[in-house]
Design a protein around this motif. Structure first.
Motif, PDB file in Angstrom:
ATOM      1  N   ALA A   1      25.380  -5.947  73.272  1.00 31.57           N
ATOM      2  CA  ALA A   1      24.164  -5.184  72.946  1.00 31.57           C
ATOM      3  C   ALA A   1      23.772  -5.406  71.484  1.00 31.57           C
ATOM      4  CB  ALA A   1      24.379  -3.698  73.192  1.00 31.57           C
ATOM      5  N   THR A   2      22.507  -5.179  71.188  1.00 31.45           N
ATOM      6  CA  THR A   2      22.024  -5.267  69.811  1.00 31.45           C
ATOM      7  C   THR A   2      21.969  -3.854  69.247  1.00 31.45           C
ATOM      8  OG1 THR A   2      20.633  -7.095  70.505  1.00 31.45           O
ATOM      9  CG2 THR A   2      20.139  -6.149  68.371  1.00 31.45           C
ATOM     10  N   GLY A   3      22.353  -3.721  67.984  1.00 30.20           N
ATOM     11  CA  GLY A   3      22.292  -2.412  67.337  1.00 30.20           C
ATOM     12  C   GLY A   3      21.345  -2.470  66.148  1.00 30.20           C
ATOM     13  N   TYR A   4      20.814  -1.312  65.770  1.00 27.08           N
ATOM     14  CA  TYR A   4      19.905  -1.256  64.619  1.00 27.08           C
ATOM     15  C   TYR A   4      20.298  -0.063  63.784  1.00 27.08           C
ATOM     16  CZ  TYR A   4      17.117  -4.010  67.906  1.00 27.08           C
ATOM     17  OH  TYR A   4      16.697  -4.950  68.801  1.00 27.08           O
ATOM     18  N   GLN A   5      20.506  -0.264  62.486  1.00 23.17           N
ATOM     19  CA  GLN A   5      20.699   0.878  61.601  1.00 23.17           C
ATOM     20  C   GLN A   5      19.309   1.382  61.223  1.00 23.17           C
ATOM     21  OE1 GLN A   5      23.697   2.339  60.724  1.00 23.17           O
ATOM     22  NE2 GLN A   5      24.470   0.914  62.276  1.00 23.17           N
ATOM     23  N   VAL A   6      19.094   2.678  61.392  1.00 21.96           N
ATOM     24  CA  VAL A   6      17.788   3.252  61.048  1.00 21.96           C
ATOM     25  C   VAL A   6      17.978   4.440  60.102  1.00 21.96           C
ATOM     26  CG1 VAL A   6      16.684   2.549  63.217  1.00 21.96           C
ATOM     27  CG2 VAL A   6      17.793   4.807  63.054  1.00 21.96           C
ATOM     28  N   VAL A   7      16.855   4.879  59.555  1.00 17.07           N
ATOM     29  CA  VAL A   7      16.884   5.992  58.606  1.00 17.07           C
ATOM     30  C   VAL A   7      16.186   7.192  59.258  1.00 17.07           C
ATOM     31  CG1 VAL A   7      16.239   6.754  56.283  1.00 17.07           C
ATOM     32  CG2 VAL A   7      16.722   4.323  56.719  1.00 17.07           C
ATOM     33  N   ILE A   8      16.873   8.339  59.280  1.00 12.40           N
ATOM     34  CA  ILE A   8      16.265   9.572  59.780  1.00 12.40           C
ATOM     35  C   ILE A   8      15.937  10.462  58.585  1.00 12.40           C
ATOM     36  CG2 ILE A   8      16.529  11.584  61.309  1.00 12.40           C
ATOM     37  CD1 ILE A   8      18.806  10.164  62.712  1.00 12.40           C
ATOM     38  N   VAL A   9      14.718  11.012  58.571  1.00  7.45           N
ATOM     39  CA  VAL A   9      14.318  11.936  57.500  1.00  7.45           C
ATOM     40  C   VAL A   9      13.664  13.156  58.130  1.00  7.45           C
ATOM     41  CG1 VAL A   9      13.965  10.153  55.729  1.00  7.45           C
ATOM     42  CG2 VAL A   9      12.076  10.755  57.264  1.00  7.45           C
TER      43      VAL A   9
ATOM     44  N   VAL B   1      17.201  13.069  67.122  1.00  5.62           N
ATOM     45  CA  VAL B   1      15.843  13.478  66.730  1.00  5.62           C
ATOM     46  C   VAL B   1      15.181  14.263  67.872  1.00  5.62           C
ATOM     47  CG1 VAL B   1      13.523  12.584  66.217  1.00  5.62           C
ATOM     48  CG2 VAL B   1      15.495  11.712  64.961  1.00  5.62           C
ATOM     49  N   GLU B   2      15.479  13.843  69.084  1.00  7.49           N
ATOM     50  CA  GLU B   2      14.935  14.543  70.252  1.00  7.49           C
ATOM     51  C   GLU B   2      15.514  15.954  70.375  1.00  7.49           C
ATOM     52  OE1 GLU B   2      15.189  13.144  74.716  1.00  7.49           O
ATOM     53  OE2 GLU B   2      14.127  11.712  73.430  1.00  7.49           O
ATOM     54  N   GLN B   3      16.789  16.084  69.994  1.00  9.17           N
ATOM     55  CA  GLN B   3      17.472  17.380  70.144  1.00  9.17           C
ATOM     56  C   GLN B   3      17.132  18.366  69.026  1.00  9.17           C
ATOM     57  OE1 GLN B   3      21.553  16.110  70.249  1.00  9.17           O
ATOM     58  NE2 GLN B   3      21.553  15.744  72.466  1.00  9.17           N
ATOM     59  N   ASN B   4      16.520  17.882  67.945  1.00 11.33           N
ATOM     60  CA  ASN B   4      16.254  18.757  66.797  1.00 11.33           C
ATOM     61  C   ASN B   4      14.798  18.655  66.359  1.00 11.33           C
ATOM     62  OD1 ASN B   4      19.113  19.715  65.859  1.00 11.33           O
ATOM     63  ND2 ASN B   4      19.326  17.536  66.288  1.00 11.33           N
TER      64      ASN B   4
END
Ligand code: ARG
Length: 264
Positions: A129-137, A207-210
């Motif tokens: 699988a491919t993974g992506y590091q993302v930023v949550i703000v 993000v969906e849960q909060n």
């Protein structure tokens, strides 16, 4: 694998007891009973022990008291192909490599990224699988792209690639390390950190849960997930790669990914 050696030990000890038993003509039946008990416990299948950190939806997480998710299902499919019984051991993410290295488990599968540092200590299977590091703000944050993180307070899951990249890229940032992604999210909600860097799919779940959180549109790093094995365990590595190849070719892997990840 551990059980296999136990069975061998039981057989050897059994044979010894049997031999001694014959000499004194006492209870020659005992060893046979012991062996049966061992065989029943393992269901006659060799175990494939997988280490994971089951706080990482949709790759691995608890549903009631069962560990489910993409990795759990792919591992189950691999075990089935190998004629083995999958056993999952949940531990801190930072302990997985050590457990694999020391032979405590057969493999580590935890949405784990292939990296140069890790390749020093373990081998990796082909990627699945491919993974992506993302930023949550927080919604409306002044942080709008990864470069804005430079002098900020950033929450990460300890020992993950997010932790490693941020530590290397932003020396002036205040990095807060948590055991679980959800703990980093709580810190963000409570304004203890300005952003959280984590893999995209768990990020989407969190993000969906909060309420009030968003993922920045620009990905920070693209990476590949694979299964970690003890260095030099080429026998198991070859078997796993062959199984993976077949499971990719017949659409099983894609089917599992699609089941847990909704199309954008
Ligand atoms: N992909 C990242 C890494 O390899 C994070 C993986 C975290 N996985 C987990 N099950 N907690 O470092």
């Amino acid at each position: 694998m551990k059980i296999y050696s136990k069975i061998m030990a039981a057989i050897i000890i059994g044979t010894m007891v049997f031999a001694t038993g014959c000499a004194s003509s006492k209870e020659p039946a005992a060893p046979a009973t012991e062996k049966t008990a061992e065989t029943e416990k393992t269901g006659e299948k060799e175990q494939l022990v997988m280490a994971t950190n089951a706080a990482f939806p949709p790759y691995e997480y608890y549903e009631e008291n069962k560990i489910v998710g993409i990795d759990a299902e792919i591992a189950e499919a691999i075990a089935e192909k190998l004629g083995m019984e999958l056993v999952i051991e949940d531990m801190e993410f930072g302990s997985i490599i050590t457990a694999v290295q020391g032979g405590k488990v057969d493999m580590g599968m935890a949405g784990m990224t292939v990296s140069e540092e890790r390749l020093v200590n373990v081998d990796f299977s082909d990627t699945y699988a491919t993974g992506y590091q993302v930023v949550i703000v927080k919604e409306g944050s002044a942080i709008t792209a990864p470069d804005d993180l430079a002098d900020k307070s950033i929450g990460v899951q300890e020992s993950t690639t997010g932790d490693i990249y941020i530590s290397n890229d932003y020396k002036d940032a205040d990095i807060q390390r948590y055991n679980k992604g959800t703990e980093a999210i709580q810190a963000l909600l409570q304004d203890k950190v300005d952003a959280v860097v984590i893999d995209r799919e768990p990020a989407k779940v969190f993000v969906e849960q909060n309420e009030g959180l968003e993922i920045l549109p620009t990905e920070y790093v693209v990476e590949e997930y694979a299964i970690a094995l003890a260095k030099g365990n080429t026998e198991l590595l070859d078997k796993i790669n062959k199984a993976l190849e077949e499971l990719k070719a017949d659409g099983t892997v894609q089917g599992i990914l699609d089941k847990y990840i909704s199309a954008e």
